[in-house]
Scaffold this motif. Structure first.
Motif, mmCIF file in Angstrom:
data_model
loop_
_atom_site.group_PDB
_atom_site.id
_atom_site.type_symbol
_atom_site.label_atom_id
_atom_site.label_comp_id
_atom_site.label_asym_id
_atom_site.label_seq_id
_atom_site.Cartn_x
_atom_site.Cartn_y
_atom_site.Cartn_z
ATOM 1 N N UNK A 1 4.581 -9.078 19.645
ATOM 2 C CA UNK A 1 5.819 -8.850 19.472
ATOM 3 C C UNK A 1 6.073 -9.552 18.233
ATOM 4 N N UNK A 2 5.162 -10.614 17.549
ATOM 5 C CA UNK A 2 5.136 -11.152 16.400
ATOM 6 C C UNK A 2 5.232 -9.850 15.314
ATOM 7 N N UNK A 3 4.174 -9.172 15.500
ATOM 8 C CA UNK A 3 3.990 -8.068 14.623
ATOM 9 C C UNK A 3 5.199 -6.963 14.535
ATOM 10 N N UNK A 4 5.604 -6.753 15.827
ATOM 11 C CA UNK A 4 6.644 -5.705 15.969
ATOM 12 C C UNK A 4 7.786 -6.181 15.217
ATOM 13 N N UNK A 5 8.134 -7.606 15.429
ATOM 14 C CA UNK A 5 9.297 -8.111 14.754
ATOM 15 C C UNK A 5 9.219 -8.241 13.222
ATOM 16 N N UNK A 6 8.067 -8.757 12.829
ATOM 17 C CA UNK A 6 8.056 -8.650 11.298
ATOM 18 C C UNK A 6 8.321 -7.337 10.666
ATOM 19 N N UNK A 7 7.727 -6.385 11.161
ATOM 20 C CA UNK A 7 8.053 -4.866 10.840
ATOM 21 C C UNK A 7 9.406 -4.345 11.005
ATOM 22 N N UNK A 8 9.991 -4.790 12.117
ATOM 23 C CA UNK A 8 11.246 -4.501 12.470
ATOM 24 C C UNK A 8 12.198 -5.266 11.343
ATOM 25 N N UNK A 9 12.011 -6.402 10.967
ATOM 26 C CA UNK A 9 12.962 -7.137 10.043
ATOM 27 C C UNK A 9 12.753 -6.474 8.750
ATOM 28 N N UNK A 10 11.464 -6.354 8.390
ATOM 29 C CA UNK A 10 11.309 -5.498 7.053
ATOM 30 C C UNK A 10 12.061 -4.107 7.221
ATOM 31 N N UNK A 11 12.080 -3.643 8.189
ATOM 32 C CA UNK A 11 12.656 -2.135 8.049
ATOM 33 C C UNK A 11 14.163 -2.220 8.014
ATOM 34 N N UNK A 12 14.446 -3.325 8.713
ATOM 35 C CA UNK A 12 16.050 -3.434 8.665
ATOM 36 C C UNK A 12 16.485 -3.680 7.113
ATOM 37 N N UNK A 13 15.669 -4.019 6.210
ATOM 38 C CA UNK A 13 16.007 -4.588 4.761
ATOM 39 C C UNK A 13 15.752 -3.384 3.837
ATOM 40 N N UNK A 14 15.007 -2.278 4.420
ATOM 41 C CA UNK A 14 14.240 -1.336 3.631
ATOM 42 C C UNK A 14 15.187 -0.736 2.769
ATOM 43 N N UNK A 15 15.030 -0.814 1.508
ATOM 44 C CA UNK A 15 16.036 0.151 0.566
ATOM 45 C C UNK A 15 15.244 0.831 -0.264
ATOM 46 N N UNK A 16 13.964 0.935 -0.327
ATOM 47 C CA UNK A 16 13.275 1.838 -1.346
ATOM 48 C C UNK A 16 11.743 1.689 -0.814
ATOM 49 N N UNK A 17 11.029 2.765 -1.151
ATOM 50 C CA UNK A 17 9.574 2.869 -1.098
ATOM 51 C C UNK A 17 9.119 3.362 -2.283
ATOM 52 N N UNK A 18 7.912 3.680 -2.363
ATOM 53 C CA UNK A 18 7.143 4.160 -3.739
ATOM 54 C C UNK A 18 7.264 5.885 -3.559
ATOM 55 N N UNK A 19 7.997 6.561 -2.741
ATOM 56 C CA UNK A 19 8.221 7.686 -2.186
ATOM 57 C C UNK A 19 7.932 8.237 -1.167
ATOM 58 N N UNK A 20 7.171 7.492 -0.315
ATOM 59 C CA UNK A 20 6.568 7.719 1.010
ATOM 60 C C UNK A 20 7.765 7.804 1.954
#
Length: 411
Positions: free
Chosen positions: A216-235
């Motif tokens: 769940x450490x990994x799931x939560x790290x990705x979840x938190x990053x995705x909550x804040x996601x505003x841009x990617x390099x096009x992917x």
């Protein structure tokens, strides 16, 4: 750390974890996707839940050469699962009949205040449930086994059998009351969970102790990053939180099953990919970050670790290597990870097992084998992995979030 602690507490089972991922993302503006509905790949965030797995994807405003940047993790942890005949009576004690799930450290589950959590089914449908502390596996007193000073040998059938009553209570009735049900339970998927709250430990609170940190450490790290996601390099950014990694992943919600491929193909079709050739081109341009916790050097067992690779708590995420491909990292992946670390402003560490101490594996090889997508294995270092209560470092938890966010920005 309060947010991570809350996530751990809200996720006593993989079913709860998947729903908590969806709840948080929906609060961040993601739209819920039902599998039986037409597929939505409009710009912005989307999330789907199937049983104990959650898949989320974020579509940029413009998609030219379609590709996916995938972060894979898993929602399940070693535990006990309630058997079809849920209870038995031995010497006046009501006991919960359980089966071991995954490679748990049995001795760590002794003398713990355990809850049951998961889902139950009635004629009206599926219901989520979690109890308070209702059972315990008491350890045999030292007076009755003097050899216990030299180690505890536990038979999983005989000795890991929780007690929950001497009053003749009916277990399913207790579960039904916890779920506020007024009809009989006719099916269930229930697992044990330790009820001790997460805690920060040490003079400066640098260690984080809690159950189910793997993974769940990994799931939560990705979840938190995705909550804040505003841009990617096009992917198209994808979070794949699979179930059943601890037992091999060969299920409809596991990494060896079709769930991720289905999401990617339906998303590709919704974004205009009309042929198999276009889908395969998208896969060839894609990358997967397999994020699962790894082993820090244990100061009391230093001989169990490779002498030239000594990852420690608090020194950054691990890049995981294995010549026999239990982890998928290669030179290409190491180069990309170096760029990710620099982008995140984070230092990293390398993990490789001793030649005479076999390592575990992850969802990485399964995803790579099924889809042919380049995959890198990484993760935060832990102590006491597969124990009922594991130990991490708060700096590594924060660093994992930063590196996943950086991966989505540049992959």
């Amino acid at each position: 750390m309060d947010l991570f602690a809350s996530f751990i507490t809200a996720s006593p089972s993989s079913f709860h974890a998947a729903r908590e991922v969806a709840r948080r993302l929906e609060n961040a503006g993601y739209r819920r996707q039902e599998e039986a509905a037409p597929w939505n790949a409009s710009p912005g965030g989307h999330v789907m839940v199937r049983d104990g797995a959650a898949i989320a994807w974020w579509v940029p405003a413009e998609v030219d050469d379609l590709r996916f940047s995938i972060v894979g993790a898993h929602t399940d942890s070693p535990t006990f699962k309630v058997k079809p005949n849920p209870q038995s009576a031995v010497e006046g004690y009501g006991q919960v009949n359980v089966e071991t799930y995954g490679g748990l450290l049995g001795n760590s589950w002794l003398n713990r205040d355990l809850a049951l959590a998961g889902r139950v089914f009635t004629d009206s449908g599926e219901h989520m449930v979690r109890t308070g502390p209702i059972m315990v596996i008491p350890q045999l007193a030292i007076h009755l086994d003097r050899s216990a000073r030299d180690g505890v040998d536990l038979n999983r059938q005989q000795h890991l059998h929780p007690i929950f009553s001497v009053s003749g209570a009916d277990l399913l009735a207790v579960i039904g009351a916890a779920a506020d049900l007024d009809e009989p339970i006719i099916g269930y998927d229930l697992v044990a969970a330790d009820t001790q709250a997460p805690e920060r430990i040490g003079p400066e609170g640098e260690f984080f102790a809690a159950g189910r940190q793997d993974n769940l450490l990994s799931v939560h790290a990705a979840l938190t990053a995705m909550e804040k996601l505003a841009e990617t390099s096009g992917s198209v950014a994808v979070l794949a939180a699979f179930d059943h990694e601890e037992i091999g992943s060969r299920t409809p919600t596991g990494a060896a099953g079709p769930i991720l491929e289905t999401v990617l193909r339906r998303t590709a079709a919704a974004l205009g990919a009309e042929t198999e050739e276009e889908v395969q081109q998208a896969f060839a341009r894609s990358t997967c970050l397999s994020v699962d916790c790894g082993h820090a050097v244990h100061p009391n067992y230093v001989d169990k670790h490779d002498p030239a690779h000594r990852p420690v708590l608090g020194a950054g995420p691990l890049l995981k290597h294995n010549a026999n491909q239990a982890y998928m990292t290669d030179g290409w992946g190491a180069a990309l990870w170096s760029k990710v670390l620099r982008r995140a402003g984070v230092t990293g560490q390398d993990f490789v097992s001793r030649n005479d101490v076999p390592c575990g594996s992850t969802i990485g090889p399964l995803t790579a084998t099924r889809l042919g997508i380049r995959t890198i294995d990484v993760g935060a270092p832990l102590l006491s992995m597969h124990s009922v209560r594991e130990l991490s470092h708060v700096d590594d938890i924060k660093a994992m979030e930063k590196t996943i966010a950086a991966f989505w920005e540049i992959a």
